[in-house]
Design a protein around this motif. Structure first.
Motif, mmCIF file in Angstrom:
data_model
loop_
_atom_site.group_PDB
_atom_site.id
_atom_site.type_symbol
_atom_site.label_atom_id
_atom_site.label_comp_id
_atom_site.label_asym_id
_atom_site.label_seq_id
_atom_site.Cartn_x
_atom_site.Cartn_y
_atom_site.Cartn_z
ATOM 1 N N GLY A 186 -3.967 -3.530 27.401
ATOM 2 C CA GLY A 186 -4.892 -2.722 28.168
ATOM 3 C C GLY A 186 -4.511 -1.260 28.048
ATOM 4 N N THR A 187 -4.216 -0.614 29.162
ATOM 5 C CA THR A 187 -3.811 0.801 29.162
ATOM 6 C C THR A 187 -2.351 0.967 29.545
ATOM 7 N N GLU A 188 -1.558 -0.093 29.379
ATOM 8 C CA GLU A 188 -0.147 -0.028 29.734
ATOM 9 C C GLU A 188 0.733 -0.371 28.539
ATOM 10 N N ALA A 189 1.912 0.220 28.509
ATOM 11 C CA ALA A 189 2.897 -0.060 27.466
ATOM 12 C C ALA A 189 4.068 -0.820 28.069
ATOM 13 N N TYR A 190 4.567 -1.786 27.329
ATOM 14 C CA TYR A 190 5.745 -2.568 27.711
ATOM 15 C C TYR A 190 6.736 -2.461 26.555
ATOM 16 N N ILE A 191 7.891 -1.886 26.823
ATOM 17 C CA ILE A 191 8.868 -1.636 25.763
ATOM 18 C C ILE A 191 9.998 -2.652 25.875
ATOM 19 N N GLY A 192 10.072 -3.550 24.900
ATOM 20 C CA GLY A 192 11.085 -4.595 24.906
ATOM 21 C C GLY A 192 10.448 -5.968 24.815
ATOM 22 N N GLY A 193 11.294 -6.980 24.687
ATOM 23 C CA GLY A 193 10.818 -8.341 24.501
ATOM 24 C C GLY A 193 10.121 -8.899 25.728
ATOM 25 N N MET A 194 9.120 -9.751 25.480
ATOM 26 C CA MET A 194 8.395 -10.425 26.553
ATOM 27 C C MET A 194 8.206 -11.890 26.161
ATOM 28 N N SER A 195 8.366 -12.774 27.119
ATOM 29 C CA SER A 195 8.102 -14.181 26.868
ATOM 30 C C SER A 195 6.599 -14.421 26.849
ATOM 31 N N LEU A 196 6.210 -15.614 26.425
ATOM 32 C CA LEU A 196 4.798 -15.970 26.410
ATOM 33 C C LEU A 196 4.204 -15.862 27.812
ATOM 34 N N GLU A 197 4.936 -16.330 28.803
ATOM 35 C CA GLU A 197 4.442 -16.282 30.177
ATOM 36 C C GLU A 197 4.285 -14.843 30.654
ATOM 37 N N GLN A 198 5.239 -13.988 30.301
ATOM 38 C CA GLN A 198 5.165 -12.584 30.703
ATOM 39 C C GLN A 198 3.983 -11.881 30.044
ATOM 40 N N LYS A 199 3.720 -12.210 28.797
ATOM 41 C CA LYS A 199 2.562 -11.644 28.111
ATOM 42 C C LYS A 199 1.273 -12.060 28.802
ATOM 43 N N ARG A 200 1.158 -13.314 29.131
ATOM 44 C CA ARG A 200 -0.064 -13.805 29.756
ATOM 45 C C ARG A 200 -0.259 -13.179 31.139
ATOM 46 N N GLU A 201 0.830 -12.964 31.862
ATOM 47 C CA GLU A 201 0.722 -12.292 33.159
ATOM 48 C C GLU A 201 0.237 -10.858 32.985
ATOM 49 N N ALA A 202 0.745 -10.165 31.971
ATOM 50 C CA ALA A 202 0.327 -8.790 31.719
ATOM 51 C C ALA A 202 -1.142 -8.747 31.278
ATOM 52 N N ILE A 203 -1.560 -9.728 30.494
ATOM 53 C CA ILE A 203 -2.966 -9.801 30.060
ATOM 54 C C ILE A 203 -3.864 -10.023 31.278
ATOM 55 N N ALA A 204 -3.434 -10.881 32.184
ATOM 56 C CA ALA A 204 -4.212 -11.145 33.398
ATOM 57 C C ALA A 204 -4.340 -9.878 34.242
ATOM 58 N N ARG A 205 -3.266 -9.109 34.326
ATOM 59 C CA ARG A 205 -3.326 -7.840 35.078
ATOM 60 C C ARG A 205 -4.293 -6.871 34.415
ATOM 61 N N ALA A 206 -4.295 -6.848 33.098
ATOM 62 C CA ALA A 206 -5.201 -5.938 32.383
ATOM 63 C C ALA A 206 -6.661 -6.315 32.645
ATOM 64 N N ARG A 207 -6.910 -7.599 32.857
ATOM 65 C CA ARG A 207 -8.274 -8.044 33.140
ATOM 66 C C ARG A 207 -8.695 -7.662 34.556
ATOM 67 N N GLY A 208 -7.685 -7.403 35.400
ATOM 68 C CA GLY A 208 -7.997 -7.017 36.766
ATOM 69 C C GLY A 208 -8.392 -8.195 37.625
#
Length: 208
Positions: A186-208
């Motif tokens: 979305g409009t956020e940057a995440y610097i460093g490794g992310m697990s599959l679950e963490q990615k999906r949580e960030a995607i959900a946040r981007a969807r609002g």
């Protein structure tokens, strides 16, 4: 197959080798200007996979010799299956070593000659390798997938390939990416490794 020494040394300064890998909590997100996201999406070297017009765009800046990028690549098929409405963008960001630079040159040569539709199998194959991935190993794998070695070697050493790599490095630098992998979701940057679950949580946040 190397970049100029000055560009390479600048890249090594951004290697992020001390960044934590897959901590229990995801990296803290940072808001980034929309124009910098657009700069990334306008890079000629990107590879778009997943949904062509997804409701969320996720970008990964990676290096073929980054162990945490390897884990990210291993989970990519599962992520795309779990998130069918996601647009995923790959950005070659060779910052860890001269071997990474050479491997990226080979990968970008394959991309230029055979198109993004054929790129994902090479991407996953390079991350499936054990040990250091250098230009020769990347070329051999690309050849195994049907690439013409002579044409790929010529393209890898071309000014266009060098320009693509410099543009990606410059854009990543503008974004403040100090580790691989780094993600734009979305409009956020995440610097460093992310697990599959963490990615999906960030995607959900981007969807609002």
């Amino acid at each position: 197959m190397i970049l100029s020494r000055r560009v390479l040394l600048a890249g090594l300064a951004l290697s992020g080798t001390k960044a934590p890998a897959f901590a229990q909590s995801a990296p803290e997100s940072q808001m980034i200007p929309v124009e910098l996201i657009e700069n990334t999406l306008n890079l000629p070297s990107i590879v778009r996979i997943g949904h062509k017009h997804g409701d969320v765009i996720m970008v990964e800046y990676f290096d073929y010799n980054c162990p945490w990028c390897k884990r990210s690549a291993q989970g990519l098929p599962d992520l795309l299956k779990a998130e069918p409405d996601l647009s995923y963008v790959l950005v070659n960001f060779a910052v860890l070593s001269p071997q990474s630079v050479a491997a990226t040159r080979a990968a970008l040569a394959y991309l230029q000659l055979y198109g993004p539709e054929r790129y994902l199998p090479l991407h996953l194959a390079l991350f499936d390798m054990r040990g250091t991935v250098d230009g020769e190993r990347a070329l051999a794998e690309a050849e195994r997938l049907g690439g013409d070695r002579q044409r790929m070697t010529e393209t890898a050493n071309s000014d266009q390939t060098t320009g693509w790599m410099k543009d990606a490095f410059s854009t990543g630098n503008d974004l403040g990416l100090v580790a691989t992998p780094s993600f734009l979701i979305g409009t956020e940057a995440y610097i460093g490794g992310m697990s599959l679950e963490q990615k999906r949580e960030a995607i959900a946040r981007a969807r609002g």
